[in-house]
Design an enzyme around this catalytic site. Structure first.
Site, mmCIF file in Angstrom:
data_model
loop_
_atom_site.group_PDB
_atom_site.id
_atom_site.type_symbol
_atom_site.label_atom_id
_atom_site.label_comp_id
_atom_site.label_asym_id
_atom_site.label_seq_id
_atom_site.Cartn_x
_atom_site.Cartn_y
_atom_site.Cartn_z
ATOM 1 N N SER A 179 -3.681 2.644 -7.234
ATOM 2 C CA SER A 179 -4.959 2.837 -8.379
ATOM 3 C C SER A 179 -6.440 1.639 -8.112
ATOM 4 O O SER A 179 -7.284 1.274 -9.147
ATOM 5 C CB SER A 179 -4.402 2.555 -9.752
ATOM 6 O OG SER A 179 -3.597 1.625 -9.773
ATOM 7 N N ASP A 420 -3.900 -5.421 -19.871
ATOM 8 C CA ASP A 420 -3.760 -5.306 -18.618
ATOM 9 C C ASP A 420 -4.207 -6.575 -17.755
ATOM 10 O O ASP A 420 -5.350 -6.192 -17.678
ATOM 11 C CB ASP A 420 -4.733 -3.410 -17.571
ATOM 12 C CG ASP A 420 -4.825 -3.206 -16.842
ATOM 13 O OD1 ASP A 420 -4.112 -3.877 -15.955
ATOM 14 O OD2 ASP A 420 -4.771 -1.550 -16.614
ATOM 15 N N HIS A 423 -5.526 -3.990 -12.645
ATOM 16 C CA HIS A 423 -7.071 -3.898 -13.122
ATOM 17 C C HIS A 423 -8.068 -4.193 -13.118
ATOM 18 O O HIS A 423 -8.015 -5.759 -13.551
ATOM 19 C CB HIS A 423 -7.063 -1.986 -13.831
ATOM 20 C CG HIS A 423 -6.214 -1.671 -13.165
ATOM 21 N ND1 HIS A 423 -4.447 -0.547 -13.903
ATOM 22 C CD2 HIS A 423 -5.992 -0.718 -12.106
ATOM 23 C CE1 HIS A 423 -3.805 -0.009 -13.627
ATOM 24 N NE2 HIS A 423 -3.837 -0.264 -12.260
#
Ligand SMILES: *[C@@H]1O[C@H](CO)[C@@H](O)[C@H](O)[C@H]1NC(C)=O
Ligand SMILES: *[C@@H]1O[C@H](CO)[C@@H](O)[C@H](O)[C@H]1NC(C)=O
Ligand SMILES: *[C@@H]1O[C@H](CO)[C@@H](O)[C@H](O)[C@H]1NC(C)=O
Ligand SMILES: *[C@@H]1O[C@H](CO)[C@@H](O)[C@H](O)[C@H]1NC(C)=O
Ligand SMILES: *[C@@H]1O[C@H](CO)[C@@H](O)[C@H](O)[C@H]1NC(C)=O
Length: 441
Positions: A179, A420, A423
């Site tokens: 990702s 998060d 990312h």
């Protein structure tokens, strides 16, 4: 289980570990919600056919079963040190092509520059991901978009979208990995799409291979989901298992049947190896006996299988191959601010300490990657993003992204707990990774 979290100082390391596992698993779990899956029944067939091609490895006599999320190990033993026997010994290939690089583009500092950055607007990119669109999801400070990378001893060539398209004319650019790599792919699509008329561009549905097409340049910018590089039970971008990861240490066939057609390849792999042991299922194993190995050992076997593919299949005059090093995480603010107890949440500026290196970037992994890259130095260029991204504690979505799961009141009262910090927001840090790629094409 949530109740044991709050403020019991004595349990801090355990809590931190649980917290890390929670964050990673909830973030990886989200992969499955990204978009509706588009099934491609020909894929399995194609990869089975590919395994009889002459360039392939010598091992499989008949194609081994394709791994998927239903694959199970009948039993598991400890890894016994076995290695695949490859046609090409990568170590022998060490004919260095000296890269005349007078300047280390990866060593430098971030400077605030709101006249040249961001390179695109978040809301202008129709292909933006809800996991990365931080402004749309409420991030109030936009400072993270305005930083420009300044190497110490030279300047980066300025990003020029027309020039980039000219480099891509008639070619397939493919990103392959997890990702983080998908984030870089989305960044690239956002950087490139604005100059293509809406009816002259298209995006295929999210699948193992997702393709952005620009008609007038006869070019594509693609993303292939292959988080472990080798074939594994995690190869479906939507329906994959996280509890038991099973990989084939001796086969990249399923993915290679896709990526072998690309002209420019950009690989990554790292975070999926950081969640404990993985299971090996050799292609020749017929009784379902798996071997268990630690993450670093598993990654090393996968990198060797990948390196062997590159060594035997890449003609560097025809194909350009890049490997992007590990993307740092910012899960513990005490690493850059002694005594603090947060993570990347509420961080608004980069780290100034040039020597900063967080615990999320594993040095033994870096050494291993370095060794593999050295053996492939005539065929693979390294895009070394680790140090420069280390500084960007302000670059992560934290709580400013779409949540697919519902958050309970306890989580909501403590934003740090559901941030998060893995990312990256877009526009943001991955745009630089692509600016660096632009320098090398
Ligand atoms: C850029 O930043 C400076 C200093 O913070 C500010 O005065 C200026 O208005 C900003 N310009 C733009 C275009 O945002
Ligand atoms: C982003 O949008 C602002 C205001 O709408 C505009 O002034 C600016 O030029 C845009 N930037 C880019 C890179 O398109
Ligand atoms: C961008 O690249 C194109 C094609 O190479 C060139 O014609 C143009 O002058 C460049 N633009 C800038 C601002 O450098
Ligand atoms: C478009 O590019 C592909 C390679 O990606 C090539 O095979 C094909 O001939 C090109 N078509 C045209 C019309 O240039
Ligand atoms: C990337 O750069 C770091 C220093 O910033 C260095 O320690 C590491 O070995 C480099 N990695 C590779 C694969 O070249």
């Amino acid at each position: 289980m949530i109740q044991i979290w709050p403020k019991k100082k004595t349990q801090l390391p355990l809590i931190a570990l649980l917290f890390f596992l929670f964050i990673v698993s909830s973030i990886l779990y989200n992969e499955r919600h990204i978009q509706q899956i588009h099934q491609n029944p020909s894929l399995k067939q194609a990869s089975l056919l590919e395994s009889t091609a002459p360039t392939d490895f010598s091992i499989p006599k008949r194609p081994p079963e394709v791994l998927d999320r239903f694959t199970k190990c009948r039993s598991t033993v400890k890894y016994n040190g076995r290695k695949a026997r490859w046609d090409v010994q990568v170590e022998e290939l060490n004919s260095r092509r000296e890269i005349e690089e007078s300047c280390d583009l990866f060593s430098g500092k971030w400077v605030f520059d709101n006249s040249s950055h961001p390179l695109y607007n978040e809301s202008d990119c129709p292909y933006m991901s809800d996991q990365l669109a931080c402004h749309k999801h409420g991030r109030p400070d936009l400072g993270y978009q305005y930083w420009r990378w300044q190497p110490h001893s030279c300047n980066l060539k300025r990003w020029n979208v027309t020039e980039m398209w000219e480099k891509l004319r008639g070619k397939r650019l493919m990103f392959v990995g997890d990702s983080l790599n998908r984030g870089q792919w989305i960044s690239m699509v956002c950087l490139l799409q604005s100059v293509i008329a809406a009816d002259k561009r298209s995006m295929s549905p999210n699948a193992h291979l997702t393709i952005f097409r620009a008609e007038e340049y006869n070019a594509t910018v693609e993303f292939l989901w292959a988080p472990l590089l080798v074939d594994s039970n995690s190869d479906d971008p939507v329906n994959h298992r996280l509890d038991e990861r099973i990989m084939r240490p001796d086969s990249v066939l399923r993915h290679a049947s896709q990526w072998e057609h690309a002209d420019i390849l950009v690989f990554n792999s790292y975070l999926w190896w950081r969640q404990g042991p993985v299971k090996l299922l050799w292609s020749s194993e017929t009784d379902g006996v798996c071997e268990e190995i630690d993450g670093l050992g598993g990654m090393e076997l996968a990198m060797e299988a990948w390196a062997n593919w590159v060594a035997s299949n890449v003609n560097h005059l025809k194909k350009q191959v890049f490997f992007v090093t590990m993307s740092p995480t910012h899960l513990w603010s005490r690493e850059w601010e002694t005594g603090s107890e947060g993570n990347c949440y509420n961080e608004k500026t980069p780290i100034n300490d040039e020597a900063y290196w967080g615990s999320g970037s594993d040095l033994p992994t870096m050494r291993m990657v370095e060794r593999v890259m050295k053996s492939l130095s005539s065929k693979v260029s390294v895009i070394n993003i680790t140090q420069l991204s280390e500084y960007r504690k302000d670059g992560h979505p934290s709580i400013y992204r779409k949540f697919w799961e519902t958050l309970n009141p306890e989580q909501l009262s403590n934003p740090v707990s559901y941030s998060d910090c893995i990312h990256w927001c877009l526009p943001g840090v991955p745009d630089l990774w692509n600016e660096l790629l632009f320098q090398f094409l």
